[in-house]
Write a protein that holds these residues in place. Structure first.
Motif, mmCIF file in Angstrom:
data_model
loop_
_atom_site.group_PDB
_atom_site.id
_atom_site.type_symbol
_atom_site.label_atom_id
_atom_site.label_comp_id
_atom_site.label_asym_id
_atom_site.label_seq_id
_atom_site.Cartn_x
_atom_site.Cartn_y
_atom_site.Cartn_z
ATOM 1 N N LYS A 1 12.097 37.232 57.155
ATOM 2 C CA LYS A 1 11.290 36.457 57.468
ATOM 3 C C LYS A 1 10.592 35.872 56.162
ATOM 4 O O LYS A 1 10.979 36.444 55.025
ATOM 5 C CB LYS A 1 9.775 37.277 58.106
ATOM 6 N N LYS A 2 9.782 34.663 56.158
ATOM 7 C CA LYS A 2 9.305 34.089 54.988
ATOM 8 C C LYS A 2 7.936 34.190 54.848
ATOM 9 O O LYS A 2 7.266 33.615 55.985
ATOM 10 C CB LYS A 2 9.797 32.735 54.959
ATOM 11 N N VAL A 3 7.137 34.929 53.937
ATOM 12 C CA VAL A 3 5.824 35.144 54.320
ATOM 13 C C VAL A 3 5.199 33.415 53.924
ATOM 14 O O VAL A 3 5.631 32.965 53.130
ATOM 15 C CB VAL A 3 5.322 35.938 53.183
ATOM 16 N N GLY A 4 4.160 33.357 54.902
ATOM 17 C CA GLY A 4 3.275 32.059 54.626
ATOM 18 C C GLY A 4 3.965 31.049 55.388
ATOM 19 O O GLY A 4 3.301 29.883 55.373
ATOM 20 N N LEU A 5 5.000 31.073 56.029
ATOM 21 C CA LEU A 5 5.644 30.024 56.591
ATOM 22 C C LEU A 5 4.985 29.745 58.017
ATOM 23 O O LEU A 5 4.858 30.718 58.762
ATOM 24 C CB LEU A 5 7.284 30.497 56.741
ATOM 25 N N LYS A 6 4.762 28.384 58.447
ATOM 26 C CA LYS A 6 3.968 28.194 59.555
ATOM 27 C C LYS A 6 4.921 27.500 60.738
ATOM 28 O O LYS A 6 4.512 27.741 61.745
ATOM 29 C CB LYS A 6 3.065 26.990 59.066
ATOM 30 N N ASP A 7 5.918 27.123 60.462
ATOM 31 C CA ASP A 7 6.954 26.486 61.356
ATOM 32 C C ASP A 7 7.052 27.635 62.631
ATOM 33 O O ASP A 7 7.599 28.831 62.415
ATOM 34 C CB ASP A 7 8.183 26.317 60.954
ATOM 35 N N LYS B 1 22.142 33.043 54.897
ATOM 36 C CA LYS B 1 22.151 31.816 55.731
ATOM 37 C C LYS B 1 20.644 31.599 56.138
ATOM 38 O O LYS B 1 20.198 30.574 56.063
ATOM 39 C CB LYS B 1 23.187 31.710 56.921
ATOM 40 N N THR B 2 20.336 32.827 56.921
ATOM 41 C CA THR B 2 18.969 32.772 57.357
ATOM 42 C C THR B 2 17.786 32.557 56.410
ATOM 43 O O THR B 2 16.849 31.830 56.493
ATOM 44 C CB THR B 2 18.875 34.159 58.241
ATOM 45 N N ILE B 3 18.035 33.333 55.175
ATOM 46 C CA ILE B 3 16.970 33.130 54.222
ATOM 47 C C ILE B 3 17.213 31.835 53.532
ATOM 48 O O ILE B 3 16.003 31.180 53.348
ATOM 49 C CB ILE B 3 17.060 34.359 53.150
ATOM 50 N N GLY B 4 18.034 31.251 53.320
ATOM 51 C CA GLY B 4 18.269 29.806 52.972
ATOM 52 C C GLY B 4 17.332 28.933 53.807
ATOM 53 O O GLY B 4 16.824 28.000 53.603
ATOM 54 N N MET B 5 18.084 29.143 55.190
ATOM 55 C CA MET B 5 17.080 28.207 56.203
ATOM 56 C C MET B 5 15.776 28.311 56.134
ATOM 57 O O MET B 5 14.960 27.450 56.153
ATOM 58 C CB MET B 5 17.744 28.653 57.670
ATOM 59 N N LEU B 6 15.187 29.619 56.116
ATOM 60 C CA LEU B 6 13.819 30.030 55.951
ATOM 61 C C LEU B 6 13.119 29.224 54.611
ATOM 62 O O LEU B 6 12.086 28.730 54.734
ATOM 63 C CB LEU B 6 13.612 31.334 56.151
ATOM 64 N N THR B 7 13.981 29.412 53.728
ATOM 65 C CA THR B 7 13.374 28.580 52.285
ATOM 66 C C THR B 7 13.364 27.089 52.607
ATOM 67 O O THR B 7 12.435 26.703 52.171
ATOM 68 C CB THR B 7 14.457 29.148 51.455
ATOM 69 N N ASN B 8 14.489 26.613 53.185
ATOM 70 C CA ASN B 8 14.463 24.975 53.424
ATOM 71 C C ASN B 8 13.266 24.848 54.139
ATOM 72 O O ASN B 8 12.540 23.723 54.027
ATOM 73 C CB ASN B 8 15.740 24.689 53.937
ATOM 74 N N MET B 9 12.805 25.486 55.171
ATOM 75 C CA MET B 9 11.599 25.173 55.887
ATOM 76 C C MET B 9 10.353 25.138 55.098
ATOM 77 O O MET B 9 9.566 24.462 55.322
ATOM 78 C CB MET B 9 11.536 26.304 57.338
ATOM 79 N N ALA B 10 10.456 26.274 54.398
ATOM 80 C CA ALA B 10 9.176 26.591 53.448
ATOM 81 C C ALA B 10 8.875 25.383 52.400
ATOM 82 O O ALA B 10 7.917 24.838 52.483
ATOM 83 C CB ALA B 10 8.995 27.866 52.781
#
Length: 166
Positions: free
Chosen positions: A33-39, A71-80
């Motif tokens: 998970k990415k803390v603070g991500l709203k998507d 891959k997943t962390i990269g995608m979450l980072t891109n979303m953030a």
């Protein structure tokens, strides 16, 4: 193992591990998970699940989760990053809108002042019109050409009553 996991993670990343054991077989569920991500898309991720004996999990865990985690962390980072970019764009848009409102207000103030100059001129209050024109000319959004035209008209009126012509 945790050093290798930490190397995969960046700031604001969170990794949920759920470990269960039944009949000597372990199941390890891994959900980044990415803390603070709203998507809302973040809520539709399924955890990775590995099953095996404790020895198998020990030996193969990092090798099995490394690529999917990257891959997943990269995608979450891109979303953030995208969310932050959108917030900045919205803030800039609001600032641009506010700046436009301020510019429009200045132009309106100039236009109103010039209308007053015209009124004073038409009422033959030439000295008052000249003073007000000076103020209007000094405004930051003054239309210099419009001011020059009016100044010429005022100068003609001011000089028309003299006995001496230049």
């Amino acid at each position: 193992m945790f050093i290798e996991i930490a190397d995969l993670m960046s700031d604001n990343d969170m990794l949920t591990l759920v470990v269960t054991k039944k009949d000597g077989i372990m199941s390890v569920s891994v959900l980044p998970k990415k803390v603070g991500l709203k998507d809302e898309a973040k809520n539709h991720l399924s955890p990775m699940v590995l099953r095996g004996t404790p020895e198998e999990i020990d030996q193969h865990f990092i090798r099995q989760v490394r690529s999917p985690l990257e891959k997943t962390i990269g995608m979450l980072t891109n979303m953030a990053v995208y969310e932050k970019s959108m917030e900045e764009t919205i803030a800039k848009s609001k600032a641009a809108t506010e700046a436009k409102k301020q510019e429009d207000a200045k132009k309106k103030a100039f236009t109103e002042k010039m209308k007053k100059v015209e009124t004073l001129f038409n009422e033959k209050k030439i000295s008052e019109a000249a003073l007000l024109l000076k103020q209007a000319s000094d405004m930051p959004c003054a239309d210099k050409k419009q001011c020059e035209i009016m100044k010429s008209k005022i100068d003609v009126e001011l000089n028309s009553g003299t006995l001496f012509v230049d």
